[in-house]
Design a protein around this motif. Structure first.
Motif, PDB file in Angstrom:
ATOM      1  N   SER A  66       0.836  -1.192   0.000  1.00 52.78           N
ATOM      2  CA  SER A  66       0.000   0.000   0.000  1.00 52.78           C
ATOM      3  C   SER A  66       0.874   1.246   0.000  1.00 52.78           C
ATOM      4  O   SER A  66       2.090   1.173   0.090  1.00 52.78           O
ATOM      5  N   GLU A  67       0.235   2.385  -0.085  1.00 56.12           N
ATOM      6  CA  GLU A  67       0.884   3.675   0.095  1.00 56.12           C
ATOM      7  C   GLU A  67       0.301   4.302   1.346  1.00 56.12           C
ATOM      8  O   GLU A  67      -0.775   3.935   1.800  1.00 56.12           O
ATOM      9  N   GLY A  68       1.029   5.262   1.920  1.00 54.33           N
ATOM     10  CA  GLY A  68       0.528   5.887   3.131  1.00 54.33           C
ATOM     11  C   GLY A  68       1.195   7.210   3.396  1.00 54.33           C
ATOM     12  O   GLY A  68       1.846   7.791   2.518  1.00 54.33           O
ATOM     13  N   HIS A  69       1.041   7.691   4.625  1.00 55.81           N
ATOM     14  CA  HIS A  69       1.681   8.919   5.081  1.00 55.81           C
ATOM     15  C   HIS A  69       2.565   8.574   6.270  1.00 55.81           C
ATOM     16  O   HIS A  69       2.168   7.821   7.159  1.00 55.81           O
TER      17      HIS A  69
END
Length: 78
Positions: A66-69
């Motif tokens: 996934s992608e995130g912060h």
């Protein structure tokens, strides 16, 4: 306040790793999650693992999950 003032984009990976265990004189397999600041190809990730964990680590499986912060670390006044 803008998101990019406090947060960096990150990429989340899942990897199955194998490494030697001196304690048990055998190979150990484990699954780990990695949160990194950039996207990696499989070859780049393999190189990152050997550079940071040592030449004895083997990446059995690698998946971009996934992608995130990722929260930026800021020095705050007292």
């Amino acid at each position: 306040m803008r998101i990019d003032e406090n947060w960096d984009d990150c990429f989340i990976y899942i990897a199955d790793l194998e490494y030697p265990s001196a304690k048990f004189n055998t190979q150990v397999q484990t699954t780990r999650t990695f949160v990194l600041h950039k996207e990696y190809t499989k070859d780049e990730f393999d190189l990152l693992m050997t550079e940071t964990f040592g030449a004895n680590i083997v990446v059995i499986h690698f998946d971009s999950w996934s992608e995130g912060h990722l929260l930026k670390i800021k020095k705050r006044g007292r």
